[in-house]
Write a protein that holds these residues in place. Structure first.
Motif: not given
Length: 413
Positions: A314-333, A342-349
């Motif tokens: 459940i933690a590593f299904n594709e929609p949840l992973i993509e949503a989690a990676v997108a939320m990282l951009a909202k973390v300040p600094y 993370f994006k690079e890692f997922l693209a390589r995989q």
């Protein structure tokens, strides 16, 4: 002289003083043994560990020589199997996949044993191996829209099949996809869980042997745990304050002692860092072997492994992973900076999943990603820590053994 010798053995004052001295020295020996670690006494620890390993090999060889007939049969059987494996013929079409599956099962079984053997010094192979393996199968299933990975290279490598599986429709039913992935990794998860159940047997057998021998060994770690439990029981009777950890230890002991099989099953079916205590308690109270091991095997290899598999999938299904990676951009600094690896890692995989069977990985010749490098260093550091803990344990076992021999000589003089 013989009269003096007999008096020295039978005189209560002499015996009492000897026992008092041994009791005084025992705590000092425990402190000295606890200090035998590589970062405090590296040369002495390595020396003691080498001697203990030599003693173990020597004693194992002696036990093998006492069972010559059995060892001869094992040797002949091994030679026959090796002959059949190495002789070329049409039977190799059956033997090769069979051996590959056997070694695959042994691999996960061994990782499970490494994860639970010892008292808190196990190599946590679920976080290092099984969890990432289940996660990689989950990500590949959503990317490939299939679980029919070509064999070979699966399970050594995961490559998307040329045609997607017509029966795979993750969008139609999330739970059907989850159940399909759970079935795909069931063998690996079961063997790993069975290995963790096997790793719980040493504390059980040690505590059982100590109980059957008619007395506790003051130097045994298992007996220390039992004495700690007795102290906690005394605190509870006197209504003294106890920490949450102490209450948890008492709770595990009471569940096992009162409920039996189902108590052991309950403790084994959830992530429980106190389960070593369950093995010690069962051994001390002479719980039958199959009651303990059967409940442990069902709890760890069936119930708990399904819970852990479900959580990872459940933690590593594709929609949840993509949503989690997108939320990282909202973390300040630091958010955007962390998001890029993370994006690079997922693209390589994903690119690796779509290469042809037998072709080299798309990442060959390129530098490793940041996440892959961090994970590799984490694995190496945990393996090194595990090896260091083994060396420390061997050195402390040698120290304990030689002083037990000295105390036995003093007691007989």
């Amino acid at each position: 002289m013989s009269g003096v010798s007999r008096r020295s053995k039978s005189d209560p004052q002499v015996n009492g003083s000897t026992k008092h001295k041994m009791a005084m020295d025992r705590e000092e020996l425990k402190k000295e043994r606890a200090s035998l670690v590589l970062w405090r006494h590296p040369l002495r620890t390595l020396y003691y560990a080498t001697l203990e390993m030599a003693h173990f090999l020597k004693s194992s060889l002696q036990r093998m020589l006492h069972h010559r007939v059995l060892m001869t049969m094992v040797f002949l059987l091994t030679a026959a199997i090796a002959f059949v494996i190495n002789v070329q013929g049409p039977h190799q079409k059956v033997i090769e996949p069979f051996l590959k599956n056997i070694w695959w099962c042994v691999y996960w079984l061994g990782l499970g044993v490494l994860s639970s053997v010892g008292l808190g010094t196990g190599l946590h192979t679920f976080l290092l191996y099984l969890g990432p393996y289940i996660a990689s199968v989950t990500l590949a299933a959503y990317e490939c829209q299939s679980l029919d990975f070509p064999q070979p290279p699966y399970p050594d490598e995961i490559i998307c099949p040329d045609q997607p599986n017509l029966h795979w429709d993750a969008s139609a039913s999330v739970w059907s996809a989850v159940l399909a992935i759970m079935a795909k990794v069931r063998l690996e998860a079961f063997m790993w869980g069975a290995g963790t159940a096997l790793g719980e047997l040493p504390p059980y057998f040690m505590a059982r042997a100590a109980r059957l021998s008619g007395g506790a060994d003051d130097d045994d770690d298992e007996d220390d745990e039992l004495r700690n439990l007795e102290e906690l029981q005394r605190k509870q009777l006197n209504h003294e304050d106890m920490t949450l950890y102490e209450r948890a230890k008492l709770g595990v002991e009471k569940i096992i002692e009162r409920v039996g099989f189902f108590g052991i099953l309950a403790c084994a079916s959830i992530p429980n860092p106190l389960f070593d205590l369950a093995g010690i308690t069962c051994g001390h109270f002479l719980v039958p072997f199959w009651t303990f091991f059967g409940a442990t095997l069902i709890g760890k290899a069936v119930i708990k492994m399904h819970i852990q598999k479900l959580f990872v999938i459940i933690a590593f299904n594709e929609p949840l992973i993509e949503a989690a990676v997108a939320m990282l951009a909202k973390v300040p600094y630091i958010g955007p900076k962390v998001q890029e690896p993370f994006k690079e890692f997922l693209a390589r995989q994903k690119s690796k999943l779509h290469r042809k069977v037998g072709s080299s990985s798309s990442s060959d010749g390129h530098s490793q990603s940041f996440l892959a490098s961090v994970f590799e260093k984490l694995v190496i550091s945990m393996v090194v820590y595990f090896i260091i803990s083994i060396v420390n344990s061997l050195a402390q076992a040698y120290h304990k053994r030689i002083h037990k021999q000295e105390n036995a000589k003093v007691a007989t003089d």
